[in-house]
Each structure stands twice: as C-alpha cells, then as structure tokens.
Design an enzyme around this catalytic site. Structure first.
Site, PDB file in Angstrom:
ATOM      1  N   PRO A  12       0.806  -1.320   0.053  1.00  0.00           N
ATOM      2  CA  PRO A  12       0.053   0.039  -0.187  1.00  0.00           C
ATOM      3  C   PRO A  12       0.857   1.232  -0.005  1.00  0.00           C
ATOM      4  O   PRO A  12       1.898   1.232   0.690  1.00  0.00           O
ATOM      5  CB  PRO A  12      -0.928  -0.263   1.132  1.00  0.00           C
ATOM      6  CG  PRO A  12      -0.116  -1.090   2.015  1.00  0.00           C
ATOM      7  CD  PRO A  12       0.492  -1.969   1.190  1.00  0.00           C
ATOM      8  N   ASN A  13       0.290   2.268  -0.697  1.00  0.00           N
ATOM      9  CA  ASN A  13       1.021   3.674  -0.813  1.00  0.00           C
ATOM     10  C   ASN A  13       2.295   3.767  -1.726  1.00  0.00           C
ATOM     11  O   ASN A  13       2.673   4.720  -2.017  1.00  0.00           O
ATOM     12  CB  ASN A  13       1.071   4.253   0.510  1.00  0.00           C
ATOM     13  CG  ASN A  13      -0.328   4.460   1.176  1.00  0.00           C
ATOM     14  OD1 ASN A  13      -1.439   5.019   0.690  1.00  0.00           O
ATOM     15  ND2 ASN A  13      -0.400   3.721   2.279  1.00  0.00           N
ATOM     16  N   ARG A  20       5.292  10.972  -2.553  1.00  0.00           N
ATOM     17  CA  ARG A  20       4.817  10.584  -0.905  1.00  0.00           C
ATOM     18  C   ARG A  20       6.476  10.896  -0.337  1.00  0.00           C
ATOM     19  O   ARG A  20       7.116  10.080  -0.152  1.00  0.00           O
ATOM     20  CB  ARG A  20       4.395   8.990  -1.035  1.00  0.00           C
ATOM     21  CG  ARG A  20       4.422   8.713   0.261  1.00  0.00           C
ATOM     22  CD  ARG A  20       4.111   7.159   0.380  1.00  0.00           C
ATOM     23  NE  ARG A  20       3.935   6.374   1.818  1.00  0.00           N
ATOM     24  CZ  ARG A  20       4.244   5.175   2.226  1.00  0.00           C
ATOM     25  NH1 ARG A  20       4.475   4.543   1.444  1.00  0.00           N
ATOM     26  NH2 ARG A  20       3.834   5.157   3.473  1.00  0.00           N
ATOM     27  N   TYR A  25      10.913   8.717   1.387  1.00  0.00           N
ATOM     28  CA  TYR A  25      11.077   7.835   0.603  1.00  0.00           C
ATOM     29  C   TYR A  25      11.852   8.072  -0.880  1.00  0.00           C
ATOM     30  O   TYR A  25      11.976   7.244  -1.629  1.00  0.00           O
ATOM     31  CB  TYR A  25       9.622   7.267   0.216  1.00  0.00           C
ATOM     32  CG  TYR A  25       9.012   6.598   1.554  1.00  0.00           C
ATOM     33  CD1 TYR A  25       9.278   5.617   1.878  1.00  0.00           C
ATOM     34  CD2 TYR A  25       7.838   7.586   1.996  1.00  0.00           C
ATOM     35  CE1 TYR A  25       8.643   5.030   3.130  1.00  0.00           C
ATOM     36  CE2 TYR A  25       7.206   7.026   3.293  1.00  0.00           C
ATOM     37  CZ  TYR A  25       7.660   5.664   3.782  1.00  0.00           C
ATOM     38  OH  TYR A  25       6.975   5.338   4.875  1.00  0.00           O
ATOM     39  N   ASN A  76       8.088  -5.406  -0.712  1.00  0.00           N
ATOM     40  CA  ASN A  76       7.906  -4.244   0.176  1.00  0.00           C
ATOM     41  C   ASN A  76       6.387  -4.216   0.665  1.00  0.00           C
ATOM     42  O   ASN A  76       5.771  -3.861   0.087  1.00  0.00           O
ATOM     43  CB  ASN A  76       8.304  -3.099  -0.505  1.00  0.00           C
ATOM     44  CG  ASN A  76       8.155  -2.034   0.817  1.00  0.00           C
ATOM     45  OD1 ASN A  76       7.474  -1.977   1.822  1.00  0.00           O
ATOM     46  ND2 ASN A  76       9.028  -0.737   0.262  1.00  0.00           N
ATOM     47  N   ALA A  79       2.747  -0.552   5.041  1.00  0.00           N
ATOM     48  CA  ALA A  79       2.402  -0.717   6.428  1.00  0.00           C
ATOM     49  C   ALA A  79       1.930  -2.158   6.822  1.00  0.00           C
ATOM     50  O   ALA A  79       1.730  -2.449   7.924  1.00  0.00           O
ATOM     51  CB  ALA A  79       1.270   0.326   6.545  1.00  0.00           C
ATOM     52  N   ASP A  89       1.813 -15.392   7.216  1.00  0.00           N
ATOM     53  CA  ASP A  89       1.487 -16.927   6.831  1.00  0.00           C
ATOM     54  C   ASP A  89       1.674 -17.228   5.670  1.00  0.00           C
ATOM     55  O   ASP A  89       2.213 -18.537   5.038  1.00  0.00           O
ATOM     56  CB  ASP A  89       0.080 -17.028   7.298  1.00  0.00           C
ATOM     57  CG  ASP A  89      -0.217 -17.367   8.785  1.00  0.00           C
ATOM     58  OD1 ASP A  89       0.679 -17.539   9.614  1.00  0.00           O
ATOM     59  OD2 ASP A  89      -1.606 -16.992   9.140  1.00  0.00           O
ATOM     60  N   GLU A 100      12.409  -9.189   2.414  1.00  0.00           N
ATOM     61  CA  GLU A 100      11.660  -8.221   2.825  1.00  0.00           C
ATOM     62  C   GLU A 100      12.725  -6.860   2.555  1.00  0.00           C
ATOM     63  O   GLU A 100      13.778  -7.052   2.958  1.00  0.00           O
ATOM     64  CB  GLU A 100      11.111  -8.338   4.071  1.00  0.00           C
ATOM     65  CG  GLU A 100      10.434  -7.067   4.767  1.00  0.00           C
ATOM     66  CD  GLU A 100       9.847  -7.228   6.014  1.00  0.00           C
ATOM     67  OE1 GLU A 100       9.109  -8.437   6.006  1.00  0.00           O
ATOM     68  OE2 GLU A 100       9.659  -6.603   6.792  1.00  0.00           O
ATOM     69  N   HIS A 102      12.658  -2.448   2.584  1.00  0.00           N
ATOM     70  CA  HIS A 102      11.932  -0.923   2.921  1.00  0.00           C
ATOM     71  C   HIS A 102      12.760  -0.063   2.436  1.00  0.00           C
ATOM     72  O   HIS A 102      13.990  -0.131   2.473  1.00  0.00           O
ATOM     73  CB  HIS A 102      11.975  -1.042   4.538  1.00  0.00           C
ATOM     74  CG  HIS A 102      10.957  -2.109   5.172  1.00  0.00           C
ATOM     75  ND1 HIS A 102       9.632  -2.116   4.929  1.00  0.00           N
ATOM     76  CD2 HIS A 102      11.279  -3.423   5.756  1.00  0.00           C
ATOM     77  CE1 HIS A 102       9.153  -3.206   5.477  1.00  0.00           C
ATOM     78  NE2 HIS A 102      10.197  -3.998   6.075  1.00  0.00           N
ATOM     79  N   ARG A 109      12.543   5.018  12.990  1.00  0.00           N
ATOM     80  CA  ARG A 109      11.415   5.976  12.492  1.00  0.00           C
ATOM     81  C   ARG A 109      10.438   5.630  13.713  1.00  0.00           C
ATOM     82  O   ARG A 109      10.815   5.268  15.082  1.00  0.00           O
ATOM     83  CB  ARG A 109      10.730   5.486  11.305  1.00  0.00           C
ATOM     84  CG  ARG A 109      11.628   5.600  10.271  1.00  0.00           C
ATOM     85  CD  ARG A 109      10.828   5.318   9.042  1.00  0.00           C
ATOM     86  NE  ARG A 109       9.826   6.334   8.893  1.00  0.00           N
ATOM     87  CZ  ARG A 109       8.872   6.159   7.794  1.00  0.00           C
ATOM     88  NH1 ARG A 109       8.826   5.190   7.146  1.00  0.00           N
ATOM     89  NH2 ARG A 109       7.757   6.865   7.702  1.00  0.00           N
TER      90      ARG A 109
HETATM   91  C1  DQA Z   1       7.957   1.288   4.190  1.00  0.00           C
HETATM   92  C2  DQA Z   1       7.862   1.473   5.524  1.00  0.00           C
HETATM   93  C3  DQA Z   1       6.549   1.347   6.176  1.00  0.00           C
HETATM   94  O1  DQA Z   1       6.477   1.391   7.566  1.00  0.00           O
HETATM   95  C4  DQA Z   1       5.625   2.173   5.640  1.00  0.00           C
HETATM   96  O2  DQA Z   1       4.263   1.903   6.057  1.00  0.00           O
HETATM   97  C5  DQA Z   1       5.642   2.029   4.009  1.00  0.00           C
HETATM   98  C6  DQA Z   1       6.927   2.031   3.323  1.00  0.00           C
HETATM   99  C7  DQA Z   1       9.414   1.442   3.413  1.00  0.00           C
HETATM  100  O3  DQA Z   1       9.605   1.203   2.390  1.00  0.00           O
HETATM  101  O4  DQA Z   1      10.315   2.071   4.185  1.00  0.00           O
HETATM  102  O5  DQA Z   1       4.515   2.199   3.556  1.00  0.00           O
HETATM  103  O6  DQA Z   1       7.712  -0.252   3.795  1.00  0.00           O
END
Ligand code: DQA
Length: 150
Positions: A12-13, A20, A25, A76, A79, A89, A100, A102, A109
């Site tokens: 998401p996002n 953003r 980011y 990624n 949230a 799961d 994973e 980020h 943070r």
């Molecule tokens: C994120 C970190 C998460 O806490 C956040 O909700 C994101 C982006 C990152 O890439 O730093 O949406 O995954």
C-alpha cells in the site's frame, strides 16, 4: 541461459512514490524503481515480474502465485509489514527464497514501525537504502538462488 522469473511485490501507498514524503522515500517513482529492478534482474539472467497493490488480500494471492510459479520473491509490504499475520502466513508457506525490503530504516522511525510481523518469514531484510535497496535485493536474491541445493 535459462531465464528464471522473480516476483517484486509492493504494497500500500508505494504507488505514490515520487511524491509521497520524498524526504523519507526519495523522489524516484515506482515506475523508475521497477525499470531499474528489471534491468538489474536482467543482468543476472532473471526476469522481474513487478506488481503493486493497496489490498492486503491481493498481496497474499500474489505471494501464493509467486510460490507456485517463480524462483524467488522481493516484497515491500508497506504498512502491512507491521500488522499482517495473513501476509506472514503466506510468506511462511511460500517455499522460495524471500527478501523483505523497506526504502526507509524502519528501526529509525516511529515506534509502531520498529516491529515487522512479516520479516521472520523472510530469508533476509534490506532497509534504509532508498530506491537502491531494490537493486541490492535483486543481488541478495541472486545469491540465495545460487546457494540452492539442486
Ligand atoms: C515502508 C515502511 C513502512 O513502515 C511504511 O508503512 C511504508 C513503506 C518502506 O519502504 O520504508 O509504506 O515499507
């Protein structure tokens, strides 16, 4: 050379990258990142299947699809990292190498971001390197794939 597919999933996002919170980011868009990821993957003989969704269930579906049809996964979870047992799961059930990722260093943070529910299901985690992290994740995945026992 056989080309293997890897999945690169963004939650998401992350469709908003570029505009953003650029101070956190960066200014590269998701399209920029996906293009660079595909190039890096190609250099390693891998084809990157890049997807983004804001929906938790869709991410679960795609993790299952990745497990069934790809050599490895970079994710990624946005949230959902901090909340999603369903994603944890799905990742646990996916018997492929998993990274994973980020963009930001979640440990530097807000307190609610410092715990990843999903990271324990990954082989490794890359964070804090901004957009470059995706290219590093491809390298990490390639190294995991090379360590596979046939
Ligand atoms: C994120 C970190 C998460 O806490 C956040 O909700 C994101 C982006 C990152 O890439 O730093 O949406 O995954």
């Amino acid at each position: 050379m056989t080309v293997e597919t890897i999945f690169v999933l963004n939650g998401p996002n992350l469709n908003l990258l570029g505009t953003r919170e650029p101070e956190i980011y960066g200014t590269e868009t998701l399209a920029d990142i996906e293009a660079a990821t595909k190039i890096r993957a190609g250099e390693f003989g891998l084809a990157a299947e890049c997807r983004q969704t804001n929906a938790e269930g869709t991410l679960v579906d795609w993790v299952q699809e990745a497990a069934a049809s790809s050599a490895g996964l970079i994710i990624n979870p946005g949230a959902y990292t901090h909340t999603s047992i369903a994603l944890y799961d799905a990742l646990k059930a996916a018997a492929i190498p998993k990274i994973e990722l980020h963009l930001s260093n979640i440990h530097a943070r807000e307190a609610f971001r410092r715990h990843s529910v999903t990271a324990a299901a990954a082989d490794g985690v890359i964070m804090g390197f901004g957009a470059a992290g995706y290219r590093l994740a491809v390298e990490a995945l390639k190294s995991l794939l090379e360590r596979r026992v046939a």
